[in-house]
Design an enzyme around this catalytic site. Structure first.
Site, short mmCIF file in Angstrom:
data_model
loop_
_atom_site.label_atom_id
_atom_site.label_comp_id
_atom_site.label_asym_id
_atom_site.label_seq_id
_atom_site.Cartn_x
_atom_site.Cartn_y
_atom_site.Cartn_z
N GLU A 403 -46.01 63.03 52.27
CA GLU A 403 -46.18 64.33 51.61
C GLU A 403 -47.60 64.39 51.02
OE1 GLU A 403 -43.16 64.53 48.57
OE2 GLU A 403 -44.61 65.15 47.07
N HIS A 488 -36.84 58.57 45.03
CA HIS A 488 -35.75 58.91 45.94
C HIS A 488 -34.71 57.79 46.03
CE1 HIS A 488 -38.83 61.57 48.34
NE2 HIS A 488 -38.53 62.09 47.17
N ASN A 526 -37.86 63.78 52.51
CA ASN A 526 -37.34 63.96 51.15
C ASN A 526 -35.83 64.24 51.22
OD1 ASN A 526 -40.07 65.03 51.75
ND2 ASN A 526 -40.28 64.87 49.54
P1 FAE Z 1 -28.93 63.76 40.69
O1 FAE Z 1 -29.59 65.02 41.10
O2 FAE Z 1 -29.76 62.67 40.14
O3 FAE Z 1 -27.80 64.17 39.63
C1 FAE Z 1 -27.04 63.21 38.94
C2 FAE Z 1 -26.70 63.76 37.56
O4 FAE Z 1 -25.73 62.92 36.95
C3 FAE Z 1 -27.91 63.78 36.61
O5 FAE Z 1 -28.05 65.07 36.06
C4 FAE Z 1 -27.56 62.74 35.55
O6 FAE Z 1 -28.08 63.04 34.28
C5 FAE Z 1 -26.05 62.75 35.58
N1 FAE Z 1 -25.44 61.50 35.13
C6 FAE Z 1 -25.86 60.25 35.42
N2 FAE Z 1 -25.04 59.31 34.84
C7 FAE Z 1 -24.08 60.04 34.17
C8 FAE Z 1 -22.96 59.66 33.37
N3 FAE Z 1 -22.65 58.37 33.16
N4 FAE Z 1 -22.23 60.63 32.79
C9 FAE Z 1 -22.55 61.94 33.00
N5 FAE Z 1 -23.60 62.35 33.76
C10 FAE Z 1 -24.35 61.41 34.36
O7 FAE Z 1 -28.10 63.13 41.89
N6 FAE Z 1 -36.14 65.18 46.63
C11 FAE Z 1 -36.44 66.06 47.60
O8 FAE Z 1 -35.68 66.24 48.56
N7 FAE Z 1 -37.61 66.80 47.52
C12 FAE Z 1 -38.51 66.63 46.51
O9 FAE Z 1 -39.54 67.31 46.47
C13 FAE Z 1 -38.21 65.66 45.51
N8 FAE Z 1 -39.09 65.41 44.50
C14 FAE Z 1 -38.72 64.56 43.48
C15 FAE Z 1 -39.56 64.40 42.38
C16 FAE Z 1 -39.16 63.63 41.29
C17 FAE Z 1 -40.10 63.45 40.12
C18 FAE Z 1 -37.88 63.01 41.30
C19 FAE Z 1 -37.41 62.18 40.12
C20 FAE Z 1 -37.03 63.16 42.39
C21 FAE Z 1 -37.44 63.92 43.49
N9 FAE Z 1 -36.61 64.12 44.58
C22 FAE Z 1 -36.96 64.97 45.59
C23 FAE Z 1 -35.30 63.41 44.67
C24 FAE Z 1 -34.10 64.32 44.38
O10 FAE Z 1 -34.30 65.04 43.18
C25 FAE Z 1 -32.84 63.43 44.30
O11 FAE Z 1 -32.70 62.80 45.56
C26 FAE Z 1 -31.59 64.24 43.99
O12 FAE Z 1 -31.69 64.89 42.74
C27 FAE Z 1 -30.36 63.34 43.99
O13 FAE Z 1 -29.22 64.15 43.92
P2 FAE Z 1 -27.83 63.59 43.41
O14 FAE Z 1 -26.82 64.67 43.46
O15 FAE Z 1 -27.53 62.32 44.14
#
Ligand code: FAE
Length: 548
Positions: A403, A488, A526
């Protein structure tokens, strides 16, 4: 109507009036006007689940997996309670903004830290982190022994902090990503469904060619193409029509105001504006922020779920036990893996398979920057939303998709920054540490060498052709590679290995995994579109078969 499974409506535990009560008290018109001024008109109504509540379905986490599950279960007529560790990002701070930007970080930036922990933590070799007040901020950097992992915290999970790059992997590589999943149905049904619901859109390519804020991407493209590499436009969930207004100065700036990893105040279609908004609009979904689930164990015909309600300092203000007939783990790759290995080790869910906790990868993430020649500026105004990648995945000697990332320093740096996604074969395991009571991950920094090698296959030739060099001043003192962190995280409870082929946990009817932990370490691009599409596929099967 007052719902007995929730605490007093209209008043949050901390005395702040929540949106549900606010609208009831003052009328929707006034509320909408205020929210529009705050810039996050999406602010979702939240509630506070009561101790002793009994719910049919509990979802742990409100990121991509949790949001899809909430919407589809609600549309199937089910009542759903979502609990989320982070905050509901709806209340403006004293500056009138919900989120702070990357140039002036404050407590809103990081999860429970007194100093920022920025991915680019040096500039000209000098440490660049800043003191902040301790607060339940939106970006967590979770440190394990060999890697720190960035994750979003709040209602919307990673969608609040990510770059919005919404990339569907090439179908020819899908078999290597999720070998047990039928690719044809993913590409005909679930990827399109995910993209439509996430509001994925594309930059206007004519506008892109002249927009000041994408000078960095054009320079990245020119230098890559000059060395024979293929570049590709990448879709995004950021509203590009809004961004055009930012560039034209007819709307408040967000992507053009150094806003992204600590949240976007305008323009980004994060989950609270898409899936979660649709879920709540059914009237069947409630979301409880600032509740951290710690224990899930069988109880009667369902499960008892223990959670700590926390304040903005991270301190526990109440411990609650809720019973649920069915529980969906959607706490993200790290959160779900940590919860599950803990439940297995402490005897709450002792029969979880030994494979739970294994198969974790960093999507081959490695960052690097090049210093361009003086005739190749990258621009002092940069959109924080990436729209272009260098596609070198066909290189069997070291597949990589890089990217072209913004570096919004507010001044001309001549630096081109990249986040490379590579095919790194290494996989790590989460394990419960009975001494600390925490969970370790055995990833080693040296395991990133295959990623560095793959990235060098792109950037060494570009440097050679352009007579340019790597920047060594951004990731430490004389450190070229950002190889000690990941954006990721993927895996830890792999589909068709630790679960059945749709996310059901064996031996525990009514327990499901539905987030990035199902994906074994790499998506070739991504990941969030794949996480969303897989969740759409799995929940369709679960709704059809497990709810009679
Ligand atoms: P996620 O979105 O992390 O959601 C999990 C949720 O569970 C979070 O809100 C937590 O706070 C919550 N949680 C955790 N533990 C607990 C608990 N014990 N009790 C209650 N709640 C809890 O998971 N991906 C892309 O495809 N494109 C991008 O441009 C991209 N840029 C990124 C930039 C950054 C800075 C970061 C950090 C990530 C990026 N990602 C990107 C990755 C993407 O956001 C990530 O793969 C997804 O958010 C993961 O989705 P999940 O549903 O697995």
């Amino acid at each position: 109507m007052f719902d007995p499974i929730y605490e007093t409506p209209g008043k949050s535990t901390y005395g702040r009036v929540n949106r549900r009560g606010f609208l009831a008290a003052s009328g929707a018109v006034v509320g909408a006007a205020l929210l529009a001024r705050s810039g996050r008109a999406s602010a979702l109504p939240t509630q506070t689940i009561a101790d002793g509540a009994s719910v049919p379905i509990l979802i742990i986490g409100s990121g991509y997996g949790g949001a899809v599950a909430a919407l589809r279960l609600a549309l199937a007529g089910q009542q759903v309670a979502v609990v989320e560790k982070g905050m509901s990002w709806s209340t403006p701070g004293s500056d009138g903004k919900v989120f702070c930007n990357m140039l002036s970080p404050d407590g809103r930036s990081f999860w429970l830290r007194t100093m920022t922990d920025q991915p680019i933590n040096h500039f000209l070799g000098v440490p660049y982190n800043k003191s902040i007040s301790r607060y339940t901020g939106v970006l967590d950097s979770e440190q394990f022994s060999g890697i720190r992992i960035y994750q979003g915290r709040g209602v919307g999970g990673g969608s609040l902090v990510n770059g919005g790059m919404a990339v569907t992997p090439k179908q020819q590589y899908f078999g290597s990503i999720l070998p047990s999943v039928d690719a044809a149905s993913m590409y005909s049904t679930y990827y399109p469904r995910a993209n439509a619901n996430l509001k994925v859109n594309n930059v206007d390519q004519t506008w892109f060619e002249s927009a000041d804020c994408y000078q960095f991407a054009r320079t990245g493209r020119r230098t890559a193409q000059a060395s024979g590499f293929t570049t590709t436009f990448v879709p995004n969930v950021y509203d590009f029509n809004y961004m055009k207004q930012e560039q034209a100065n007819t709307a408040p700036r967000s992507a053009l105001n150094a806003e992204v990893i600590y949240g976007n105040n305008y323009g980004k279609n994060s989950l609270d504006k898409t899936y979660l908004a649709a879920a709540v609009a059914t009237g069947k979904v409630t979301i409880t922020p600032q509740h951290v689930v710690t224990t899930v164990k069988p109880s009667g015909s369902g499960y008892s779920v223990v959670m700590n309600q926390i304040d903005t300092n991270g301190s526990t203000v109440a411990t609650k036990t809720v019973t649920a007939q069915k529980v969906f783990f959607a706490a993200g790759s790290v959160g779900t893996s940590k919860l599950l290995v803990t439940q297995r080790a402490t005897g709450a869910l002792p029969n979880l398979p030994a494979s739970v906790g294994t198969g974790w990868g960093n999507n081959g993430n490695v960052m690097v920057a090049r210093q361009n020649q003086a005739w190749d500026p990258t621009g002092s105004l940069q959109s924080c939303i990436p729209v272009m990648g260098i596609d070198n995945w066909a290189d069997t000697g070291g597949p990589a998709f890089a990217e072209i990332s913004p570096f919004p320093a507010g001044l001309e740096t001549f630096a081109s920054l990249y986040l490379a996604i590579t095919k790194n074969p290494n996989r790590a395991t989460f394990s419960y540490n009975s001494t600390s009571g925490g969970v370790d991950l055995n990833w080693q920094q040296a395991w990133n060498q295959p990623s560095i090698d793959a990235a060098k296959r792109i950037f060494d030739p570009i440097n050679a052709k352009q007579w340019t060099i790597y920047r060594t001043d951004l990731f430490g003192e004389y450190k070229t590679w950002g190889d000690d962190f990941a954006y990721h995280p993927l895996g830890g409870c792999v589909l068709n290995v630790s679960t059945d082929n749709y996310g059901r946990l064996p031996g525990y009817p009514g327990l499901y995994v539905i987030d990035g932990s199902l994906i074994p370490g790499c998506t070739t691009v991504n990941p969030f579109v794949t996480i969303t599409a897989l969740a759409e596929r799995n929940i369709e099967n679960i709704v059809a078969n497990d709810f009679h």
